[in-house]
Design an enzyme around this catalytic site. Structure first.
Site, PDB file in Angstrom:
ATOM      1  NE  ARG A 168      30.736   0.781   8.420  1.00  0.00           N
ATOM      2  CZ  ARG A 168      31.731   0.969   9.289  1.00  0.00           C
ATOM      3  NH1 ARG A 168      32.945   1.279   8.854  1.00  0.00           N
ATOM      4  NH2 ARG A 168      31.513   0.854  10.582  1.00  0.00           N
TER       5      ARG A 168
ATOM      6  CD  GLU B 199      35.653   0.493   4.720  1.00  0.00           C
ATOM      7  OE1 GLU B 199      36.388   0.967   5.612  1.00  0.00           O
ATOM      8  OE2 GLU B 199      34.462   0.840   4.568  1.00  0.00           O
TER       9      GLU B 199
ATOM     10  CE1 TYR C 157      35.600  -1.320  12.951  1.00  0.00           C
ATOM     11  CE2 TYR C 157      34.132  -1.983  11.175  1.00  0.00           C
ATOM     12  CZ  TYR C 157      34.963  -1.046  11.749  1.00  0.00           C
ATOM     13  OH  TYR C 157      35.135   0.167  11.143  1.00  0.00           O
TER      14      TYR C 157
ATOM     15  CG  HIS D 170      29.728   4.377  10.157  1.00  0.00           C
ATOM     16  ND1 HIS D 170      30.838   4.262  10.962  1.00  0.00           N
ATOM     17  CD2 HIS D 170      30.207   4.701   8.917  1.00  0.00           C
ATOM     18  CE1 HIS D 170      31.937   4.524  10.251  1.00  0.00           C
ATOM     19  NE2 HIS D 170      31.569   4.787   9.024  1.00  0.00           N
TER      20      HIS D 170
ATOM     21  NE  ARG E 273      37.597   2.790   3.400  1.00  0.00           N
ATOM     22  CZ  ARG E 273      37.086   3.788   4.107  1.00  0.00           C
ATOM     23  NH1 ARG E 273      36.397   4.755   3.513  1.00  0.00           N
ATOM     24  NH2 ARG E 273      37.277   3.845   5.412  1.00  0.00           N
TER      25      ARG E 273
ATOM     26  CD  GLU F 253      34.263   6.115   7.146  1.00  0.00           C
ATOM     27  OE1 GLU F 253      33.873   5.341   8.032  1.00  0.00           O
ATOM     28  OE2 GLU F 253      35.462   6.162   6.760  1.00  0.00           O
TER      29      GLU F 253
ATOM     30  CD  GLU G 217      39.804   2.129   7.738  1.00  0.00           C
ATOM     31  OE1 GLU G 217      39.900   1.880   8.955  1.00  0.00           O
ATOM     32  OE2 GLU G 217      38.722   2.298   7.173  1.00  0.00           O
TER      33      GLU G 217
ATOM     34  CG  HIS H  67      37.898  -3.058  10.585  1.00  0.00           C
ATOM     35  ND1 HIS H  67      38.787  -3.067  11.635  1.00  0.00           N
ATOM     36  CD2 HIS H  67      37.711  -1.766  10.262  1.00  0.00           C
ATOM     37  CE1 HIS H  67      39.119  -1.826  11.945  1.00  0.00           C
ATOM     38  NE2 HIS H  67      38.476  -1.009  11.122  1.00  0.00           N
TER      39      HIS H  67
ATOM     40  CD1 TRP I  41      39.232  -4.839  16.844  1.00  0.00           C
ATOM     41  CD2 TRP I  41      39.864  -3.025  15.690  1.00  0.00           C
ATOM     42  NE1 TRP I  41      38.257  -3.894  17.014  1.00  0.00           N
ATOM     43  CE2 TRP I  41      38.613  -2.769  16.308  1.00  0.00           C
ATOM     44  CE3 TRP I  41      40.417  -2.029  14.896  1.00  0.00           C
ATOM     45  CZ2 TRP I  41      37.935  -1.545  16.163  1.00  0.00           C
ATOM     46  CZ3 TRP I  41      39.779  -0.836  14.762  1.00  0.00           C
ATOM     47  CH2 TRP I  41      38.542  -0.589  15.394  1.00  0.00           C
TER      48      TRP I  41
ATOM     49  CG  ASP J 149      35.032  -1.741   7.513  1.00  0.00           C
ATOM     50  OD1 ASP J 149      35.857  -2.512   6.983  1.00  0.00           O
ATOM     51  OD2 ASP J 149      35.367  -0.815   8.283  1.00  0.00           O
TER      52      ASP J 149
END
Length: 402
Positions: free
Chosen positions: A147, A236, A159, A122, A283, A339, A262, A212, A402, A210
């Site tokens: 990322r 993502e 985020y 990240h 994921r 990841e 995820e 999210h 979120w 991402d």
């Protein structure tokens, strides 16, 4: 060999982890991860009150039968708490099996299909300049996939962006914090971020992003199309995937590769996504998806449709899950990327492990089993502390994803 006991080790070395230890009459034990970020004690209760009593006396080598017993036998199937609990048992049993046979778990899954697992980390910043610097810093550390996230102008808390001077960790102790979100500002900003990053790092670096879960399908389609010039490795969690057909809309409008999963806990969460080839990477984690036993089956199903793995690997999963993901990733034919959000030094001290990072890749190591242990004396010094993920609201106060 028989299971003689099982117990939980609940510890918080910088963040909460739920670890299951299963013991056998031959002195071999295995570790599994039952951590569910923000709902850890629900899994702990499920394991203690309903699962552990059913394990005593069973043969730990019967990973398939025990998995089916815990999944089908409970009647009430699926859900994140149930599947995290089943995963903790399943992973611990594979750890026992590998130790008993004196071989790493990946050898029990078909052996190594590659030399190592490519990982991404990240990079983030309060603005574009900081994000570019962060990407370049991680490239200097040896990563070849990164990322990128950055603060969106006009939004106080974005985020993926840490508080000043601290590593990024979304879960916060105390009650859930609230942040504000503007889709319009974000959609205008994201292409500018990746224009700057791509110009700074060149064409050979794998860049990921991402979203999210924050966009509708048509908004995600617009974003994917606007990011096409920057050749992302993936976009993502572009939209919540409860409605799997939403990804059909995104796929029809952009060639940016799509990753999701995820928060999934069963192949049924991704069945249509995979068989219709609406995504490129799945994921779903080993720990939230029920363990190594279903992870291998899910990867094989994805392989039929040219969908690759991209397991979630943030710090809300312990080093036990990171090791399990690397063993599966090393073995399956359709591995994509892993990841890697490194744990804190204290967490690594509590969970000594054989896996390692080098030149953009990770390897689970060749220790028998998973190659992860736990220092229980050190773990006991860091008791559980309630923590939650944040919630988000639109600028008008409406609660959103979120």
């Amino acid at each position: 060999m028989k299971i003689t006991g099982a117990r939980l080790i609940i510890t918080s070395p910088d963040r909460n982890f739920i670890t299951l230890r299963i013991d056998t009459d031959e002195g071999i034990y295995g570790l599994g991860d039952g951590t569910l970020n923000g709902r850890e004690l629900a899994v702990a209760s499920y394991l203690t009150e309903h699962v552990i009593p059913c394990l005593i006396g069973r043969d730990p080598f019967q990973t398939e039968d025990i998995w089916q017993y815990l999944y089908r036998g409970a009647y009430w199937r699926r859900g994140p708490v149930t599947m995290a609990a089943i995963a903790a048992v399943d992973v611990a049993l594979w750890d026992i099996k590998g130790k008993a046979l004196n071989t790493p778990v990946y050898n029990l899954l078909g052996g190594a299909s590659r030399n190592g697992c490519m990982v991404y980390t990240h990079a983030n910043g309060a603005d574009i300049a900081e994000a570019v610097d962060s990407v370049q810093k991680h490239l200097a550390e040896g990563y070849i996939a990164v990322r990128a996230q950055a603060g969106v102008p006009g939004i106080a808390s974005s985020y993926g962006v840490p508080k000043k001077g601290k590593p990024y960790e979304p879960a916060e102790r105390g009650l859930p914090s609230e942040s504000l979100w503007s889709t319009e500002k974000y959609l205008r900003f994201a292409p500018k971020l990746f224009d700057a990053v791509r110009n700074a790092v060149g064409e050979d670096v794998h860049l990921l992003h991402d979203v999210h879960h924050r966009l509708t399908p048509i908004q995600a389609a617009r974003l994917g199309k606007s990011l096409e010039p920057y050749d992302l490795f993936w976009m993502e969690d572009a939209t919540p995937a409860e409605h799997q057909e939403g990804f059909k809309i995104i796929r029809q409008h952009t060639t940016t590769p799509l990753a999701v999963g995820e928060v999934f806990n069963s192949i049924w969460d991704a069945h249509d996504l995979v068989r219709n080839q609406w995504i490129d990477y799945l994921r779903m984690t080993v720990s939230h998806g029920g363990g190594i036993t279903p992870a291998k089956k899910t990867a094989d199903f994805c392989d039929l449709y040219q969908v690759k793995t991209g397991y979630h690997g943030a710090t809300d999963l312990s080093p036990v899950t990171m090791a399990a993901a690397l063993h599966v990733g090393l073995a399956v034919h359709n591995f994509g990327i892993q990841e890697h959000m490194p744990h804190t030094a204290l967490t690594d001290e509590v969970f000594p492990h054989a896996y390692k990072f080098e030149n953009g890749y990770m390897h689970p190591g060749d220790a028998p089993g998973l190659g992860v242990t736990i220092d229980e004396d050190l773990a006991a010094k860091y008791p559980y502390q309630r923590a939650y993920l944040p919630v988000a609201r639109l600028l008008d106060g409406t609660l959103t994803d979120w």
